[in-house]
Design an enzyme around this catalytic site. Structure first.
Site, PDB file in Angstrom:
ATOM      1  N   GLY A   1       0.809  -1.204   0.000  1.00 38.95           N
ATOM      2  CA  GLY A   1       0.000   0.000   0.000  1.00 38.95           C
ATOM      3  C   GLY A   1       0.846   1.259   0.000  1.00 38.95           C
ATOM      4  O   GLY A   1       2.068   1.197   0.028  1.00 38.95           O
TER       5      GLY A   1
ATOM      6  N   ASP B   1      10.218  -9.557   4.376  1.00 37.44           N
ATOM      7  CA  ASP B   1      10.517  -8.614   3.301  1.00 37.44           C
ATOM      8  C   ASP B   1      11.579  -7.618   3.756  1.00 37.44           C
ATOM      9  O   ASP B   1      11.373  -6.403   3.716  1.00 37.44           O
ATOM     10  CB  ASP B   1       9.230  -7.912   2.861  1.00 37.44           C
TER      11      ASP B   1
END
Ligand SMILES: *[C@@H]1O[C@H](CO)[C@@H](O)[C@H](O)[C@H]1NC(C)=O
Ligand SMILES: *[C@@H]1O[C@H](CO)[C@@H](O)[C@H](O)[C@H]1NC(C)=O
Ligand SMILES: *[C@@H]1O[C@H](CO)[C@@H](O)[C@H](O)[C@H]1NC(C)=O
Ligand SMILES: *[C@@H]1O[C@H](CO)[C@@H](O)[C@H](O)[C@H]1NC(C)=O
Length: 821
Positions: free
Chosen positions: A529, A643
């Site tokens: 996002g 990540d």
């Protein structure tokens, strides 16, 4: 890169052993029964190891050896590696290894008799004409049934330290920890319904009793509980969700049916929910206290719980362990203070223990006094052992005893310890080091590429490490902590703080719209996002992330997010709150001034400004390692970032790194899934993802270790590995580059003598302004982290240790810090 002729993995050996253990009794003694019927009995000799098994074979029951000739009658999990006991009949009264027996008497009761026929334990079901059989159910419940299967007695009513799914905790039931790891005997910690209907954890030791969970500085309501429901009932269901009448609710990180779980009050006082993996290991899927040092009573009187970074106990300067084999007895002064006498005030001075706190045992509280006066209050009072002073408000707390000590960078409190004027001070620097043993390495970890230098000395390492933690405190603001204890009304300012510190706020969408001026200032955009800058009503600058792709319902989202919100570490971006309205899912977190590492490290346009210096790079390497270590080990074991890359490493004004977006892997998890170990779809970013993603192996913390290795190389070189690797290896396939590059670097490292190649590797923009030894160390660590075979990669724990062993700067700071007040 993997060695083809490796020894079989330990798990295979274990499984074989386990098989042997299961099979042996089949030949050696009568095979396990499915029930014991009335009138029969079995002796230790017959029934060790196993004599009852549940129908589905998941639980076993029998005599369990707890000492050289001591046995306990227990129920355990059949399929875990190592024996995990779920229930014990006689935990504090083990029986003799010969002639002790378990008997189903004619009167209907089941009794455990010692060698001398003394009854050690009994089901108290007699006389009962209908009692028919003793059976172990598939839930792990050992029951005495009648002919129709009605339960006359069940082990679920008297748990020891473990609750199994469907086994309730009720008014008259409490879990009591065992005294040490693997021991049967009762320890000092309990999980129970308190008299006000709230589930609590308490340390009930020989010296003191102290409740430590939920947070004793907050009210029942601030802790999200209620005390109005007097039914006192809590239970873990088959899906891994726990719900209690006091509104305590939590769930396993791998929620879903079909997994064996247990909720255990461990010997260290922490309550943990475990799931059994298919290979027989226990995985922590929830924990009551993310930071172990918040448990009271761990280190005894005067002891201090420290993270180094593993949790351990230490004694303050001038103190030593009272009993070298038992931390419950804490620490004692090396020299007696010799209290009393007119000259007492003149004979003492104070020593600052930065970032340390002792909970409870306040002699007195005096608001708004000067530091000097506070010191004099303690100096003049013979029973005062130490004081805590808060600059700003000038609040002064004197302490009559030092219990529940902890030291960590988030404690925000300094303790001033009373010491004798001459004697102890000289030995200060060596005294404030952890007294415990060396940390154990994970077996099989530690790549050959990482050579510990011959001059390496563990005691110095501990010294450095504890020093490092002490140093951190200098930068931490003053403690607010004592304000919130019982009986002190907080002022308006403090209430404001409390709102912040009780972590976490649910924002409305409108509030966030306003704060971000309708999402005007976009800071960045990623797979999960876009992020916007905003200013809250209280003028805090925040980053607001608008999540796409979240399919969870509001409650599930709230549960996940509130776990992430509790995580608090200086190298992790702090989460302030969230918004979950209709389809909107937003996260509100701390705004970090200097932006992300990739911008500063790789940006070609920044040529005008100076490149990121070597000192900063090393600091970032250490900080990121500490943050990941915290996520993997110290906080909830299940937080895997998934990540790690320069985009997710933010830098504050002093270039202290803060990892962003941890926990997202979990929020964005799709469908039921079988938990963190088996995140089904590939996350992460090309170039940074570990090979096991492609191999469909279970995902563990080692994926972050791999990505961290890539980031390390990029920090050394100052550019993306995918860009510079071509100078070193002859391939452009991203997937191939890392493997080949590692081989090349490994060969170079093996050559040892000539380290000039490291000079060529390091970012040329630094113009040679770097520490060659540190650079070599970082490359060594990076190569170890990039091992294809993940069991050969180090854990973040050992990475932190390796990095800190070189942080000699902290030595000087350490001495500065421990001056006397
Ligand atoms: C009290 O707790 C019990 C058990 O969780 C629950 O069934 C009951 O509805 C609760 N009562 C109230 C008034 O909330
Ligand atoms: C020290 O602790 C151990 C274990 O609790 C105990 O057996 C021993 O007696 C203690 N020693 C002393 C001197 O108190
Ligand atoms: C300082 O420590 C050393 C060794 O640990 C000890 O021999 C010495 O007596 C200590 N000095 C004081 C003043 O406590
Ligand atoms: C430290 O460990 C060694 C070997 O593992 C052991 O012999 C020693 O007793 C331990 N010391 C303490 C203080 O626990």
């Amino acid at each position: 890169m993997a060695n083809k002729y490796q020894a079989p993995p330990t798990s295979v050996v274990c499984t074989n052993l386990l098989l042997l253990l299961v099979l042996l009794p089949l030949f050696a003694s009568p095979s396990p029964l499915s029930q014991l019927s009335r009138g029969s009995s079995l002796s230790v000799e017959d029934a060790a190891d196993t004599f009852l098994v549940s129908q589905d074979n998941s639980f076993s029951c029998g005599f369990y050896k707890v000492g050289s000739n001591a046995y306990a009658f227990s129920v355990w999990f059949s399929s875990s590696n190592g024996r995990t006991v779920a229930w014990t009949a006689n935990r504090d009264r083990p029986v003799n290894g010969r002639r002790s027996r378990i008997a189903f008497r004619k009167d209907g009761s089941v009794v455990l008799a010692d060698a001398d026929d003394a009854v050690v334990w009994s089901t108290d079901t007699g006389p009962s004409p209908s009692a028919d059989r003793l059976r172990l159910r598939d839930t792990g419940n050992l029951v005495v049934e009648d002919r129709d299967g009605e339960i006359l007695w069940q082990s679920f009513d008297t748990p020891t330290d473990t609750l199994l799914p469907t086994q309730p905790i009720t008014k008259n039931v409490r879990l009591v920890s065992s005294v040490s790891e693997g021991a049967a005997a009762s320890g000092y910690y309990s999980f129970y319904f308190d008299s006000d209907n709230v589930l609590r954890l308490i340390y009930d030791g020989p010296d003191i009793s102290s409740i430590y969970w939920p947070n004793p500085d907050y009210t029942v309501y601030q802790n999200g509980r209620t005390n109005y429901n007097s039914s006192r009932y809590g239970v873990l269901d088959d899906e891994g969700q726990f719900l209690a009448s006091d509104r305590l609710a939590f769930s396993a990180s791998d929620t879903g049916p079909g997994t064996r779980r247990r909720l255990t009050l461990d010997y260290d006082g922490n309550l943990r929910l475990y799931s059994l993996t298919h290979d027989g290991h226990w995985l922590v899927t929830w924990v009551a206290l993310p930071k172990l040092c918040d448990v009271h009573g761990l280190c005894g009187r005067n002891g201090i719980c420290v993270y180094t970074p593993r949790t351990r106990c230490s004694c303050p300067p001038g103190y030593e362990m009272a009993n070298a084999s038992d931390w419950n007895e804490g620490c004692r002064r090396k020299t007696d203070m010799g209290c009393g006498g007119d000259d007492h005030p003149r004979r003492v001075k104070f020593l600052r223990l930065p970032d340390t706190d002792f909970w409870g045992f306040d002699l007195n509280y005096t608001p708004s006094v000067s530091f000097k006066r506070c010191g004099n209050l303690c100096r003049g009072d013979c029973s005062c052992e130490a004081f805590t002073y808060r600059t700003g408000t000038g609040n002064c707390y004197t302490k009559s005893a030092l219990f529940n000590g902890k030291s960590s960078s988030s404690t925000n409190s300094n303790v001033y310890l009373k010491v004798l004027r001459q004697a102890e001070v000289a030995n200060v620097s060596q005294a404030y080091k952890p007294v415990c043993n060396a940390t154990e390495n994970e077996p099989g970890v530690g790549s050959p590429a990482v050579r510990y230098r011959a001059r390496f000395n563990w005691s110095y390492l501990y010294w450095f490490v504890s020093a490092f933690f002490l140093v951190e405190v200098l930068f931490i603001s003053v403690g607010w902590w004592f304000m919130f204890r019982k009986g002190k009304k907080p002022t308006a300012v403090e209430e404001g703080y409390m709102m912040i510190s009780s972590q976490f706020k649910k924002f409305t969408y409108r509030e966030l719209e306003k704060a971000t001026e309708n999402f005007r200032h976009e800071l960045g955009r990623g797979g999960s996002g876009a992020v916007y800058k905003g200013v809250l009503d209280d003028e805090r600058v925040v980053a607001v992330k608008r999540l796409v792709d979240v399919t969870q319902g509001e409650e599930e989202f709230w549960a996940e997010v509130s776990v992430i919100g509790k995580i608090n570490h200086m190298n992790l971006v702090r989460m302030w709150g969230f918004c979950s309205q209709r389809s909107h899912r937003l996260l509100v977190s701390e705004y970090v001034e200097n932006g992300s590492l990739d911008k500063i490290l790789f940006d070609g346009n920044a040529a005008a400004s100076a490149p990121l210096g070597w000192k900063e790079r090393f600091k970032i390497a250490v900080g990121v390692a500490k943050g990941l270590f915290y996520l993997h080990h110290e906080c909830l074991e299940w937080v895997i970032h998934c990540d790690v890359k320069p985009e997710n490493i933010l830098l504050d004004r002093d270039f202290e790194p803060k990892i962003a977006d941890f926990g997202l892997a979990k929020l964005l998890k799709r469908g039921g899934g079988a938990g963190p170990e088996y995140l089904s779809r590939i996350r992460g970013t090309r170039g940074y993802i570990a090979p096991e993603w492609a191999l469909n192996l279970p995902i563990t913390g080692k994926v972050d270790v791999y990505s961290y290795g890539v980031v390390l190389l990029e920090m050394v070189r100052g550019s993306r590995v995918s860009n510079w690797a071509t100078d070193w290896v002859d391939t452009e396939e991203v997937e191939m580059v890392m493997g080949k590059l590692c081989l090349a670097l490994k060969e170079k490292l093996a050559e040892k003598e000539d380290e000039s190649w490291v000079r060529n590797l390091v970012d040329s923009r630094l113009n040679g302004q770097f520490d060659l030894e540190q650079a070599t160390l970082i490359v060594e660590i990076a190569v170890a982290c990039l091992e294809e075979e993940r069991s050969r990669r180090p854990t973040m724990d050992s990475v932190v240790r390796m990095l800190l062993s070189y942080d000699y700067k902290s030595k000087e700071l350490h001495e500065e810090n421990l001056v006397c007040v």
